[in-house]
Design an enzyme around this catalytic site. Structure first.
Site, mmCIF file in Angstrom:
data_model
loop_
_atom_site.group_PDB
_atom_site.id
_atom_site.type_symbol
_atom_site.label_atom_id
_atom_site.label_comp_id
_atom_site.label_asym_id
_atom_site.label_seq_id
_atom_site.Cartn_x
_atom_site.Cartn_y
_atom_site.Cartn_z
ATOM 1 N N PHE A 1 43.141 42.236 48.947
ATOM 2 C CA PHE A 1 43.061 42.238 50.412
ATOM 3 C C PHE A 1 41.950 41.342 50.940
ATOM 4 C CE2 PHE A 1 39.611 45.217 49.663
ATOM 5 C CZ PHE A 1 38.741 44.898 50.689
ATOM 6 N N LYS B 1 53.007 38.210 45.744
ATOM 7 C CA LYS B 1 52.967 39.618 46.160
ATOM 8 C C LYS B 1 51.569 39.846 46.726
ATOM 9 C CE LYS B 1 51.747 43.358 45.566
ATOM 10 N NZ LYS B 1 50.869 44.056 46.556
ATOM 11 N N ARG C 1 47.502 45.578 52.448
ATOM 12 C CA ARG C 1 46.569 45.924 53.538
ATOM 13 C C ARG C 1 46.582 44.887 54.658
ATOM 14 N NH1 ARG C 1 45.945 49.840 51.026
ATOM 15 N NH2 ARG C 1 44.806 50.207 49.092
ATOM 16 N N CYS D 1 34.101 39.254 46.217
ATOM 17 C CA CYS D 1 33.848 39.363 44.772
ATOM 18 C C CYS D 1 32.631 38.535 44.394
ATOM 19 C CB CYS D 1 35.057 38.917 43.980
ATOM 20 S SG CYS D 1 35.366 37.168 44.113
ATOM 21 N N GLU E 1 31.044 48.703 41.160
ATOM 22 C CA GLU E 1 31.187 47.747 42.266
ATOM 23 C C GLU E 1 31.366 48.563 43.543
ATOM 24 O OE1 GLU E 1 34.942 45.562 42.524
ATOM 25 O OE2 GLU E 1 33.807 43.797 43.147
HETATM 26 P P1 NAD Z 1 43.260 46.093 44.051
HETATM 27 O O1 NAD Z 1 43.112 45.981 42.580
HETATM 28 O O2 NAD Z 1 43.309 47.451 44.659
HETATM 29 O O3 NAD Z 1 44.627 45.369 44.520
HETATM 30 C C1 NAD Z 1 44.939 44.058 44.154
HETATM 31 C C2 NAD Z 1 46.446 43.903 44.082
HETATM 32 O O4 NAD Z 1 46.963 44.779 43.083
HETATM 33 C C3 NAD Z 1 47.165 44.245 45.379
HETATM 34 O O5 NAD Z 1 48.174 43.286 45.604
HETATM 35 C C4 NAD Z 1 47.738 45.634 45.116
HETATM 36 O O6 NAD Z 1 48.940 45.849 45.807
HETATM 37 C C5 NAD Z 1 47.964 45.617 43.620
HETATM 38 N N1 NAD Z 1 47.816 46.954 43.017
HETATM 39 C C6 NAD Z 1 46.973 47.944 43.416
HETATM 40 N N2 NAD Z 1 47.089 49.007 42.624
HETATM 41 C C7 NAD Z 1 48.016 48.699 41.678
HETATM 42 C C8 NAD Z 1 48.569 49.401 40.558
HETATM 43 N N3 NAD Z 1 48.183 50.643 40.245
HETATM 44 N N4 NAD Z 1 49.490 48.765 39.806
HETATM 45 C C9 NAD Z 1 49.892 47.532 40.099
HETATM 46 N N5 NAD Z 1 49.404 46.818 41.156
HETATM 47 C C10 NAD Z 1 48.481 47.390 41.925
HETATM 48 O O7 NAD Z 1 42.101 45.209 44.699
HETATM 49 P P2 NAD Z 1 41.705 45.059 46.234
HETATM 50 O O8 NAD Z 1 41.036 46.306 46.684
HETATM 51 O O9 NAD Z 1 42.839 44.536 47.029
HETATM 52 O O10 NAD Z 1 40.627 43.871 46.146
HETATM 53 C C11 NAD Z 1 39.279 44.075 45.875
HETATM 54 C C12 NAD Z 1 38.953 43.812 44.424
HETATM 55 O O11 NAD Z 1 39.319 42.480 44.064
HETATM 56 C C13 NAD Z 1 37.467 43.899 44.126
HETATM 57 O O12 NAD Z 1 37.296 44.553 42.894
HETATM 58 C C14 NAD Z 1 37.024 42.437 44.036
HETATM 59 O O13 NAD Z 1 35.879 42.214 43.262
HETATM 60 C C15 NAD Z 1 38.231 41.832 43.407
HETATM 61 N N6 NAD Z 1 38.279 40.399 43.608
HETATM 62 C C16 NAD Z 1 38.055 39.592 42.541
HETATM 63 C C17 NAD Z 1 38.068 38.215 42.704
HETATM 64 C C18 NAD Z 1 37.845 37.311 41.531
HETATM 65 O O14 NAD Z 1 38.143 36.127 41.644
HETATM 66 N N7 NAD Z 1 37.359 37.794 40.421
HETATM 67 C C19 NAD Z 1 38.317 37.671 43.967
HETATM 68 C C20 NAD Z 1 38.543 38.530 45.050
HETATM 69 C C21 NAD Z 1 38.529 39.897 44.849
#
Ligand code: NAD
Length: 499
Positions: free
Chosen positions: A149, A173, A177, A281, A384
């Protein structure tokens, strides 16, 4: 109530599963739309369309593909304000920050304009008698991207830009949010001239994600999100024989040496710790001053700056420093972690728990927090937080500070503030973290380098954007050719363009 669907074969389509998720306005707490959550049939339709479109797209010469990227950049600039507004409305970040989200994606698209050059292979003339050998890079086929998100414009563009420029079709995909901007991006790609089916956007939750991971119609998967899901995606997609890169969470440290310019270090920590409400992140969530005196000076510089932070809705434009968190659940999680910090003995120097904003009482706002005397065993250090909470861990020595960043399970970004070149150089060489800033608090590499963390911040071996992204979305084919010698009769004299 506005309903947000999918983008399949060049047009918006309504969801057919009957399942939806609420999309909030984080500033008011109101549900402003609902987004369709795709079922298996809808996903299969999108994947089938992508597979139909891909061979023709791969056969389109790379210069023509690049011209679509050029036009896409023009359209992004034309619609920048509109995109930023739509982004802020669902995410909550400030308008300038939302424009930055689009801009950092746009810069990767600019890099992708160089695809004809980036996709050139290797050639050995005369590898043997009458034998030439050459390698070419071909698109892997249909690549899927699952995005978080917190950067709903930038990360989709990081993923689909290189994939599409290299001749793949792409199934995106996005996060449920804030799904509006990814759909707007797909529309702009169509307007720029992309054939239908080459970029599909399927909104959804775990059902759609698992469908992607198991589909034989998808050859590569890119994921960005939290670490537990990143580890799951990596294992399941790899088990199914797909190419996969999967990026996770972070806990980024900023080491402040005694010789650092303390005002600059404090300014940097304010932006990197509290910008976007800490939902980055690459946010700095741990300050590590070296020595008690450095720590006291740093805290003294930080506190008045934190007290001046302006927290509010994006509609106030440049008058806000950061906005609300994305959901009520995210807010509750941050406040829960703050309580654990207090219970486990950290010193709460600035307490944002009582923050209220008149007229926005139901928004997901969290005031800024500053902890001092945080230790390695505390939950607020190990986890985090993804909120406006900065922890200070006092280190006695440089080696202790270096070990903190090196030993943490995450290894996304890190920074050091110092005036000493030797220390900076030693730090950059030895720290076990993927992206390092020297007197730079958020060291996000530019589009012609690559982005990726180490340890549990990343699963897989290639980074996002830059040269690595083009390697991820292409396969190498190597040809060994022997030709009998001889010159053919006849010549052509016209000067013909390739397209
Ligand atoms: P999230 O893991 O909750 O969701 C990410 C994606 O995964 C979404 O599209 C969601 O629909 C999907 N998803 C969620 N739960 C799932 C499940 N159980 N099974 C399969 N798919 C699922 O993350 P978020 O809250 O949207 O984003 C924040 C996180 O992303 C933080 O941990 C942040 O550090 C990380 N992030 C990392 C980077 C990087 O480059 N390393 C960049 C941006 C954000």
């Amino acid at each position: 109530m506005q309903e947000i669907g999918h983008y399949i074969d060049g047009a918006r389509v309504a969801g057919a599963s009957g399942r939806f998720a609420d999309v909030f306005n984080p500033a008011t707490g109101e549900v402003q739309a609902r987004v369709a959550l795709a079922n298996g049939d809808e996903l299969a339709r999108a994947i089938a369309g992508a597979n139909r479109a891909q061979p023709g797209w791969a056969a389109t010469n790379p210069q023509r593909r690049a011209r679509i990227m050029i036009e896409f950049v023009r359209l992004l600039n034309r619609d920048m304000d509109k995109l930023a507004e739509a982004l802020s409305r669902e995410h909550g970040k400030t308008l300038p920050d939302a424009a930055g989200d689009v801009q950092r994606g746009l810069e990767v698209i600019e890099f992708c304009i160089g695809a004809p050059h980036l996709l050139k292979g290797e050639y050995t003339d005369g590898a043997g008698p009458g034998i030439d050998m050459y390698s070419m890079r071909q698109a892997v086929g249909v690549v899927a991207g699952i995005t978080p998100f917190n950067f709903p414009a930038m990360i989709p563009m990081w993923q689909f830009g290189p994939a599409i420029a290299a001749g793949n079709a792409f199934v995106l995909k996005p996060s449920e949010r804030d799904p509006s901007v990814p759909l707007m991006l797909a529309e702009l790609m169509t307007e720029a001239g992309l054939p239908p089916g080459v970029l599909q956007v399927v909104n959804g939750d775990k059902e759609a994600v698992d469908g992607i991971l198991d589909s034989p119609g998808i050859q590569g998967v890119g994921f960005v999100g939290s670490t537990p899901i990143a580890a799951y995606i990596y294992a399941r997609a790899a088990q199914n024989g797909k190419r996969v890169q999967s990026f996770g969470g972070a806990k980024n440290h900023m080491i402040v040496m005694p010789d650092a310019d303390m005002e600059k270090a404090a300014d940097a920590l304010i932006g990197a710790g509290y910008g976007a409400a800490g939902e980055r992140c690459m946010a700095i969530s741990v300050a590590v001053p070296v020595g008690e005196e450095t720590a006291d000076r740093l805290i003294a510089e930080l506190v008045p700056r934190i007290e001046k932070l302006r927290v509010g809705p994006y509609t106030l434009g440049n008058d806000v420093d950061y906005g609300p968190l994305v959901t009520a659940a995210a807010k509750a999680n941050v406040l829960r972690l703050v309580e654990t910090g207090i219970a486990q003995g950290a010193e709460l120097v600035v307490d944002g728990r009582g923050f209220r904003l008149q007229g926005y009482e139901n928004g997901f706002f969290v005031g800024p927090h500053l902890f001092d005397r945080v230790t390695k065993d505390m939950d607020i250090y190990r986890t985090e937080i993804f909120g406006p909470v900065l922890s200070t861990v006092r280190a006695k020595t440089y080696e202790e500070a270096l070990a903190l960043a090196t030993d943490h399970e995450y290894g996304n970004g890190v920074a050091i503030f110092t005036r000493d070149g030797d220390t900076a150089r030693d730090f950059a060489n030895r720290v076990q973290v993927g992206m390092v800033g020297i007197n730079v608090p958020i060291p996000v590499p530019l589009s012609y380098h690559t982005f990726g963390g180490w340890k549990r911040s990343s699963f897989g071996d290639l980074n996002q954007y830059g040269g690595d992204a083009f390697r991820f979305v292409t396969k190498t084919k190597t040809v060994t050719a022997r030709w009998p010698s001889g010159i053919k009769e006849g010549s052509a004299f016209n000067f013909k363009a390739m397209d």
